[in-house]
Each structure stands twice: as structure tokens, then as C-alpha cells.
Write an enzyme that holds these catalytic residues in place. Structure first.
Site, PDB file in Angstrom:
ATOM      1  N   GLU A 217      -6.632   2.415   2.171  1.00  0.00           N
ATOM      2  CA  GLU A 217      -5.863   2.141   1.357  1.00  0.00           C
ATOM      3  C   GLU A 217      -4.178   3.339   1.777  1.00  0.00           C
ATOM      4  OE1 GLU A 217      -8.938   4.124   1.246  1.00  0.00           O
ATOM      5  OE2 GLU A 217      -9.997   3.094  -0.101  1.00  0.00           O
TER       6      GLU A 217
ATOM      7  N   ASP B 179      28.555 -14.395  16.290  1.00  0.00           N
ATOM      8  CA  ASP B 179      29.765 -14.110  15.920  1.00  0.00           C
ATOM      9  C   ASP B 179      30.690 -13.753  17.384  1.00  0.00           C
ATOM     10  OD1 ASP B 179      30.619 -15.867  13.866  1.00  0.00           O
ATOM     11  OD2 ASP B 179      30.775 -13.969  12.513  1.00  0.00           O
TER      12      ASP B 179
ATOM     13  N   ASP C 236      29.965 -12.635   8.834  1.00  0.00           N
ATOM     14  CA  ASP C 236      31.411 -12.034   8.184  1.00  0.00           C
ATOM     15  C   ASP C 236      32.210 -12.570   7.071  1.00  0.00           C
ATOM     16  OD1 ASP C 236      33.142 -13.219   9.638  1.00  0.00           O
ATOM     17  OD2 ASP C 236      34.559 -11.768  10.923  1.00  0.00           O
TER      18      ASP C 236
ATOM     19  N   THR D  79      -9.489  12.682   5.180  1.00  0.00           N
ATOM     20  CA  THR D  79      -8.912  13.240   6.730  1.00  0.00           C
ATOM     21  C   THR D  79      -8.746  11.893   7.251  1.00  0.00           C
ATOM     22  OG1 THR D  79     -11.199  12.474   7.547  1.00  0.00           O
ATOM     23  CG2 THR D  79     -11.545  14.890   6.976  1.00  0.00           C
TER      24      THR D  79
ATOM     25  N   GLU E 171     -18.901   4.615  10.809  1.00  0.00           N
ATOM     26  CA  GLU E 171     -19.266   4.868   9.244  1.00  0.00           C
ATOM     27  C   GLU E 171     -19.751   3.871   9.168  1.00  0.00           C
ATOM     28  OE1 GLU E 171     -15.367   4.161   7.214  1.00  0.00           O
ATOM     29  OE2 GLU E 171     -15.105   6.073   7.453  1.00  0.00           O
TER      30      GLU E 171
END
Length: 883
Positions: free
Chosen positions: A285, A327, A602, A701, A671
Site C-alpha cells: 500500500e 545551449d 530558452d 509497522t 510472512e
């Protein structure tokens, strides 16, 4: 109805016939008819794309789809606050991206501001003011000093000095006079044409309109800007790939464990909850917010250093830049012309009375003025002559100059000369002609041809040193000579000498160019200036090592030759006398070669190329509004060195994004392993982690340390490695091996050790019941808490390890990222609250950990970081840093 002429510089009688007009201009009725055919004289913008369609496109971006899935999972898991927060993230990011889509249209709207509102037109033989938007081809208009030119016109009477810098990039005003065209000249160089949006700085003229609206040079540039697409940045493309990869992993893991859960006899609702937990665990997320934060930090840093970034992803794109097209004037140089050197036939280049006389005489042949504050105004070259004379002890009194002046023959671009007739203070009241101009033009009109060879050689030598060279000559006029025609006056001249004018490079540019070369970047110069002058400046600042190629007339180079030039990876190129199409072609050709291009500019003429380049860099001090609108970065100091600093920041941002990805991917293994152990054991080993505990890790966390990694400083040597290939993904095989293999495997082994330690200490054996009401239930809850807390402490070690890709922790310092230290402190406090606060224990299924378990998991960060530090040490000793 007469067509727009194919060649507006053709003979004037033929042009009048083509446009169907005469000295008295058009009739009002004819002008109205032509207005209906040609349309109003204004730069028109193509229609807006559908706002709804753009919004939908942003909401179905792969990463957005992944976040939608995370929101759905959060609502299914009954975590409504999380779901709302994720939806808000999606909408905010979509709105931000939507704003960026409008930049090209804003650039075109700014172009329209260059057109004046009114013009003085001659219709029905009478002069009157009219709206500039009503001008049509064939109209005769009057132009005066200070006027903005309302359309593309051909001068039919008089002469002007015109500021063409917005189209050509040249700061020196151009001379435009009525007369025939010059064979072989480009449209912008024709001495009798003036273009829409430019400004008259001196003179008066009548002119015939030959193009209006979208058919003008200004309109053509607007069309190029609108039709030049802006491709997604490398980071935007890579984020899409990462999103699809993460989505595939998340869906695959969820589906796999749904099947495994049912296969081992779990109830369908429990198996579905495990699958949802894995999906949520694998959805990062914080990915988009962290990337946005890393980019935003880069934007703020660069703003303090003189670079304003208009598009966040441009920060990362800078980091992957291979080529800078810059340039010359004002970017590499100081844009401050000064008198650098003199040469006289007698004294050569040694200073002396002859040199003082030369500079004093050159200063007389000027038209500069001085305001009440003593500031000089006029042509920069002439200002340099006046200032140089004063520096050499011969200050010019402008009032005396003007009082003693009899005649001025303004600069003629075909003759390449200017001359004045002044009263000679040393000649008893006699008159003196003073001529200054291109050496070849002046020397052709001198009496002493024997000295011309030496003068030509001196002029070439000064040009080779990057100077603009002017020759100065005089002619004494008898008192009874009446000077009425310049062709009779500018003959039989006596050469006084040569002056060399120089725009010095910025002092910091040479070091910046060296940094570019160390980082593997090429620097090309794309300029409207002379090739010899640009090449000299290039060599002075170090551009062209090991080889410099000069294209003197870059507008005429073919696509095949351009490709061959750019294919030579060792050569740096000066593209001289460039046009708007040249810059655009160079940007396209470099992109076709797979290079990431930063292009400076420019002027209005630079807008299409700035829009097309990966990074369009506009000048904030000297640049036009159009260039700034079309660009993605604006240099507030017009300094080339700031571009190099921005590239370094871009590399830092990209590295930090990769560190964040390493950090979040490393937690996938610890996990997932608990679910895999549970499923493969057929349930004889209870599930070491709950779904709510996974959510607490990923959303509580993990987030702050991940965000803090986006603030990490650049690693040593970031500008000593070559640019990464454009094909390189933001995720590499080495990153996955490091995340899943080293960091993830070590973390998984440690947390499973903590889980089994707690159970075995309570007397558990495989297959023993651990459900509510059983003797081992409290031990099981304590064991899952140890797994949860162990993953968090492993996160701390992973965060420290992820701070560098190859350098040691000592090289960057442990305390140099205070935000990361705060993030790690927060996750430890948050974990302690979930473990020891009774209310949270009941919500997340945790239990207080005994002291020996706390002592065990307290060493996890050191073990995780230590094993990765050893891996990086071995890597540094085996191969060069940072692949």
C-alpha cells in the site's frame, strides 16, 4: 483568393502579384473576405481531450488497480478506515497525474501571448489601427521601434533592428531591411523577412503580410509543440511493470493457499481468510506514496539548488540521463560579452597606443545609449566595445559622439558592415568615416592589401579562441565631400585593427562537464551560434573529450548522417546554426538510439524539442514563458552545473526507490513461510501468524521506515558509474535474490525459531491441539506473538541493511537518516503496544512476551543486518560496485 506564397523572399513585384496587393494595401471589403478564408491571425489550440477519459485512464493504472484490490481486501477484512485511506491515495494520485497532462496546452496558450493586440495597417490607402487578429495575407502594415510584429511579413520600405532571440536563440538584434533576398539563406536568415511575435528594437519600416495565424513561424512551432507527444518517463513505465509483478505474486499466493487450506481440511471460510491475508500482505500500500515522497524530496532539494521540477517523475528520469544537449550562450557561458583582445598592424596583439586608438574608434561606431542611472543600453556587442574602451583608458562620451555625428549607415546583413561619419577632433574640423564589421568585408575595402594576409590570419586565430571578431577601419573625408551613398563612402579604407569579443564560460561549468564524463554522460552543444565560436567554448569547458565533431550548418544535415554521428558513442558534437526542427530532430534521433535525453532551451523555437526530450530544461532568467511552460525543469540560475546536480539527485531518487522495494519484498518470505509450514504439515503445526497480525505488520509497522528510506542520502560513488541502460528494470534479479533469498530467508528462519522456541518450552509436540480451551492455547498465542514481534524486529535489521546497495554502513553513517531512526522507534513502540496493552491484545490475538523471548528477538536486527553486511563485503571484493 491568393494563396500564401511558397517563397516570401522572391522578387517584390512577383510577391505583390501573388498576394494581390499594392502600395495602398487591401480594401476593407477584400480584407474581410480574406479573413473569412484564412481565419483569424492567432495561434489556435487543438481541442481538449476528454477530462473523464483521462480520469478513467489514471484510475485503471496497474498500480491503481492493485490499490483498489487492497482497498477491497481491507473492507472484506472489516478494516474500514484502511480501505478509505487507500481509496483516498488512489484519487489523489490520479488527480495529480491529471494536472500533468495539461502542460502542452498551457505552453501553446503562452505562445499566444507573444502576439500584439493591435497593429497599424494600411487599407483603402489610409493608415489606421486595427486588431492584430484581423490581419490577413496581403495587408500592408507599419512597424516602428518598440512594436511587436503581428504576423510574418516582408519589408517593402525602410529598415529595422529586430530581436529574433525567441526564434533563433541569438541575443544580438538582427538587421532587417527592404531589398532583395539572399540566395541560399534559410527563412529565418533572410534579410528582408520579420516574424510574428518578435520585437522591433530600432528603425521604421513598412511591410507586407505573407502569413498569419497557424501559417506563421510562431504557429508552426505551436503545432510542433501540440503534436509532439510526451512519452511516459522510465519510472512510470517501471512502476507499471512492478505493479503487474506484485499483483501476479499476490494473486498467485492467495489462490495457492486457498487451495492448500481446503486440501488440508480447513473450513472454507478460514481458507478464504488466509488467502485474503496473503493478498493484503503482498499488496504494498505504501509503494506509490513512498515513490511520491522520494520524488518530492528530490524536488525540494533541487529547488533550493536552482532547479524547479514541474513533473515529479522527471527527478528519476534525470538520474537515467545518458545525453545532455545544451545551449551555449548563457548556459555554458556567462552571457556577458566583453572586449577580450585586440590586434593592430603595427603592434600586433601587444597593448599600446595603437590598441587604445583602435578601441576608442570602435566605440564611436556604435548606437548605444546611457540612461539616467548610467546604465548602457543597446546591442550587447556594442556595449562590450564601449565598456572595453573605457577599461583601456578611452571612455566614450555619448553626448559628444552624438553631437559630432553627421551620418549613420546602419548594419547591413548582406554587406556585414556598419559605418558612421564623425567630426574628427584631431583633423581640424574635418570628417572621418569609421567602419566596423566582418573582417573579410572590411579588408576587401582597404587600400593596403599587403597587410590583409596577416589580418586574415589574426582573425582566424582569434575566432579559433572562441571570439567574435570585428575589423575596424577609417577614411579621412575632405571638408567638401558630401557623403550621401554608403557604397561610395565605404571604400579606400585604412585598417586600424581587429577586436576580439568574448563571452566567457561560467567558472563552474568545466568541473560540471568533468562530473558528466565521470558519470558516463555525453554533452552535445545545440546552438544557433557560429560553429567555430561554439567549438572553442566547448574545448575550453572540456566538452569533446576524447573527440569533438562540429556540424557548422546543422540545419542541412540529413537523417542518415545524423544517425551516423550519434551512433559514435565517443564523440561529442557541436550542432551549430540550429533551427527549431534541428533540435527536435536531434532529440528524436537520440531517443531512437535508446538514449535518455535532457535538452536545454530558452526561446520559443525550443518549445517542441523541450517537449519531446525526456527532460526539457528551460532557462529561468533568460528564457521565454513558452520554453518554461514546455519544459519539465526550469533552471532559476541558467547554470549548466545545476543540471549535473539534478542528475545526481535523480540517481539518488532511483536508488532510494529500489531500496524501498528491497525492504518491502524482504518481508514476503517471513510472512509466507508460516502459511507454507502450516499447509505442508497438514495442520499438525498450528498457523504461526494470524491475518490481523499480517495487517498490523504491513500497515502499522512497515510504513514509516519504508517512507524514511525515500529520504536516504546518495551512496558514495553514485556519479562514478555509467547511466543505467534504459531497458533495466527497477527490479533486478540481484534485488530479488537479496530480498527473498538473503534477507527474507534469514528473517523467516529467525521468526520460525522464535515460534517453535515458545511452543517447545511449553511442552508442545507436533499434532498437539492448541485451540481455545486447550492447555497449550496460551502458549500458542504467545508463540504467534513471538512470530509477529520477530518479523517486526527483522524489519528493523532489513531497514538498516537496505540503506545501501553495495557500501558498508560505516561509509554512510548509522545516524545520517534521522527519519529512519524515528520510524524504527515508532514500529517498536507500536509493536510493544500490540503485545502488552490488554485492549489491543484481544483485538490482534497477542499475549505478553516473557523476558527470555524478548531477549531472543532483540538480537534479530543485528543478525539480519550482519548477514547482509557480510554479503555486501564479499560483493565489493569480487566485482565493481553497483551494477
Amino acid at each position: 483568393m491568393p494563396p500564401t506564397p511558397r517563397d516570401p523572399s522572391e522578387p517584390l513585384p512577383l510577391l505583390r502579384r501573388e498576394l494581390g496587393t499594392g502600395a495602398d494595401g487591401l480594401s476593407t471589403r477584400e480584407a474581410e473576405r480574406r479573413l473569412a478564408v484564412y481565419g483569424p491571425n492567432e495561434v489556435r489550440r487543438k481541442g481538449h481531450t476528454s477530462l473523464g477519459r483521462e480520469l478513467v485512464r489514471q484510475l485503471v493504472h496497474p498500480l491503481a488497480l492493485l490499490l483498489w484490490a487492497a482497498a477491497v481486501m481491507a473492507f472484506v477484512a472489516d478494516i474500514r478506515v484502511l480501505g478509505i485511506a487507500i481509496v483516498a491515495i488512489v484519487l489523489v494520485n490520479a488527480a495529480f497525474a491529471l494536472v500533468q497532462e495539461r502542460q502542452a496546452e498551457q505552453a501553446v496558450e503562452t505562445l499566444a501571448k507573444y502576439l500584439p493586440e493591435h497593429a497599424m495597417v494600411i487599407r483603402d490607402g489610409k493608415s489606421r489601427q486595427t486588431e492584430a487578429r484581423t490581419l490577413v495575407p496581403g495587408d500592408i502594415i507599419a512597424l516602428d521601434e518598440g512594436d511587436k510584429v503581428p504576423a510574418d511579413v516582408r519589408l517593402v520600405d525602410g529598415g529595422l533592428e529586430v530581436d529574433l532571440s525567441m526564434l533563433t536563440g541569438e541575443s544580438t538584434p538582427a538587421q532587417r531591411i527592404a531589398g532583395p533576398g539572399t540566395a541560399g539563406s534559410t527563412l529565418l536568415q533572410e534579410p528582408n523577412l520579420v516574424f510574428s511575435g518578435t520585437t522591433c528594437t530600432a528603425g521604421q519600416a513598412r511591410a507586407m503580410v505573407f502569413a498569419t495565424g497557424d501559417r506563421t513561424e510562431l504557429g508552426r512551432i505551436a503545432a510542433l509543440s501540440q503534436h509532439t507527444r510526451r512519452d511516459p518517463s522510465p519510472l512510470e513505465q517501471q512502476v507499471k511493470k512492478v505493479a503487474w509483478l506484485i499483483a501476479a505474486v499476490a494473486v498467485a499466493m492467495g489462490a495457492l493457499f486457498l487451495v492448500l487450506g481446503v486440501a488440508v481440511g480447513l473450513p472454507l471460510t478460514d481458507a478464504l481468510m488466509f488467502a485474503i491475508g496473503l493478498l493484503v500482505a503482498n499488496v504494498p500500500e505504501g509503494l506509490l506514496p513512498t515513490i511520491t515522497l522520494a520524488l518530492a524530496v528530490g524536488v525540494r532539494l533541487l529547488a533550493r539548488q536552482g532547479a524547479v521540477i514541474k513533473r515529479l517523475s522527471a527527478v528519476e528520469t534525470l538520474g537515467s540521463t545518458n545525453v545532455i544537449c545544451t545551449d551555449k550562450t548563457g548556459t555554458l557561458t556567462q552571457n556577458k560579452m566583453r572586449l577580450q583582445s585586440t590586434w593592430t598592424p603595427a603592434a600586433r596583439t601587444n597593448p599600446g597606443p595603437e590598441a587604445v586608438r583602435l578601441t576608442a574608434t570602435a566605440a564611436l561606431c556604435t548606437t548605444v545609449t546611457r540612461d539616467a542611472d548610467g546604465e548602457l543600453h543597446g546591442d550587447p556587442t556594442e556595449i562590450a566595445l564601449v565598456t572595453g574602451a573605457a577599461d583601456r583608458g578611452a571612455p566614450l562620451d555619448i553626448d559628444v559622439r552624438d553631437t559630432d555625428r553627421h551620418t549613420v549607415f546602419r548594419f547591413d546583413p548582406r554587406l556585414r558592415l556598419m559605418s558612421v561619419v564623425q567630426r574628427d577632433p584631431a583633423g581640424g574640423g574635418g570628417m572621418r568615416l569609421i567602419v566596423k564589421g566582418a573582417p573579410e568585408s572590411v579588408l576587401a575595402r582597404t587600400l593596403d592589401h599587403a597587410q590583409n594576409a596577416a589580418a586574415h590570419a589574426a582573425a582566424e586565430e582569434l575566432s579559433g579562441r572562441g571570439m567574435r571578431v570585428l575589423a575596424v577601419a577609417t577614411r579621412e573625408l575632405a571638408g567638401d565631400v558630401q557623403v550621401t551613398r554608403r557604397e561610395n563612402a565605404e571604400t579606400e579604407l585604412t585598417l586600424l585593427g581587429l577586436v576580439g569579443l568574448y563571452d566567457p564560460p561560467r567558472p563552474e561549468v568545466a568541473a560540471a562537464v568533468r562530473r558528466c564524463h565521470e558519470a558516463g554522460l555525453l554533452v552535445h552543444i545545440v546552438t544557433g551560434d557560429n560553429g567555430a565560436t561554439a567549438a572553442a567554448v566547448a574545448r575550453e569547458v572540456g566538452i569533446g573529450a576524447p573527440r569533438l565533431v562540429v556540424v557548422p550548418e546543422s540545419e542541412s544535415i540529413g537523417d542518415d548522417d545524423l544517425d551516423r554521428l550519434l551512433a559514435d558513442g565517443d564523440a561529442e558534437i557541436v550542432f551549430a546554426r540550429s533551427s527549431p526542427e534541428t533540435k527536435l530532430r536531434v532529440a528524436d534521433a537520440l531517443r531512437a538510439h535508446g538514449l535518455i535525453v535532457a535538452m536545454t532551451g530558452d526561446g520559443v523555437n525550443d518549445a517542441p524539442a523541450l517537449h519531446r526530450a525526456h527532460i526539457g530544461v528551460a532557462m529561468g532568467l533568460s528564457g521565454t514563458d513558452v520554453a518554461r511552460e514546455a519544459s519539465t525543469m526550469v533552471l532559476t540560475d541558467d547554470n549548466f552545473a545545476t543540471i549535473v546536480t539534478a542528475i545526481e539527485s535523480g540517481r539518488q531518487v532511483y536508488d532510494n526507490v529500489r531500496k524501498f522495494i528491497v525492504y518491502i519484498f524482504a518481508h514476503l518470505t517471513p510472512e509466507v513461510i508460516p502459511f507454507l509450514v502450516f499447509a505442508l504439515s497438514g495442520g499438525s503445526i498450528p498457523l504461526p501468524l494470524t491475518v490481523l497480525q499480517i495487517l498490523a505488520i504491513d500497515l502499522g509497522t512497515e510504513t514509516l521506515p519504508a517512507l524514511a528510506l525515500g529520504r536516504e542520502r546518495a551512496e558514495p560513488g553514485s556519479m562514478s558509474r555509467p547511466p543505467r541502460p534504459s531497458s533495466q528494470g527497477v527490479i533486478s534479479k540481484d534485488m530479488l535474490i537479496r530480498s527473498w533469498g538473503y534477507l527474507g530467508t534469514v528473517s523467516a528462519a529467525l521468526v520460525m525459531t522464535a515460534f517453535f522456541y515458545v511452543l517447545w518450552r511449553a511442552g508442545w509436540h507436533p499434532g498437539d491441539p492448541t485451540g481455545p480451551g486447550t492447555p497449550l492455547h496460551h502458549a500458542y498465542v504467545t508463540a504467534t506473538t513471538a512470530t509477529f514481534a520477530g518479523i517486526v524486529t527483522c524489519q528493523v535489521g532489513t531497514a538498516v541493511a537496505a540503506r545501501t546497495d553495495h557500501a558498508s554502513l560505516r561509509a554512510i553513517g548509522f545516524f545520517t537518516n534521522p527519519l529512519l531512526l524515528a520510524g524504527m522507534a515508532f514500529e517498536l513502540v507500536f509493536t510493544a503496544a500490540l503485545v502488552y496493552v490488554p485492549l489491543l491484545q484481544g483485538l490482534f490475538g497477542t499475549a505478553a512476551l516473557p523476558l527470555d523471548v524478548v531477549a531472543l528477538i532483540a538480537v534479530f536486527p543485528v543478525l539480519v543486518w550482519g548477514t547482509d553486511e557480510l554479503r555486501r563485503l564479499r560483493r565489493r571484493t569480487r566485482k565493481p560496485a553497483h551494477t
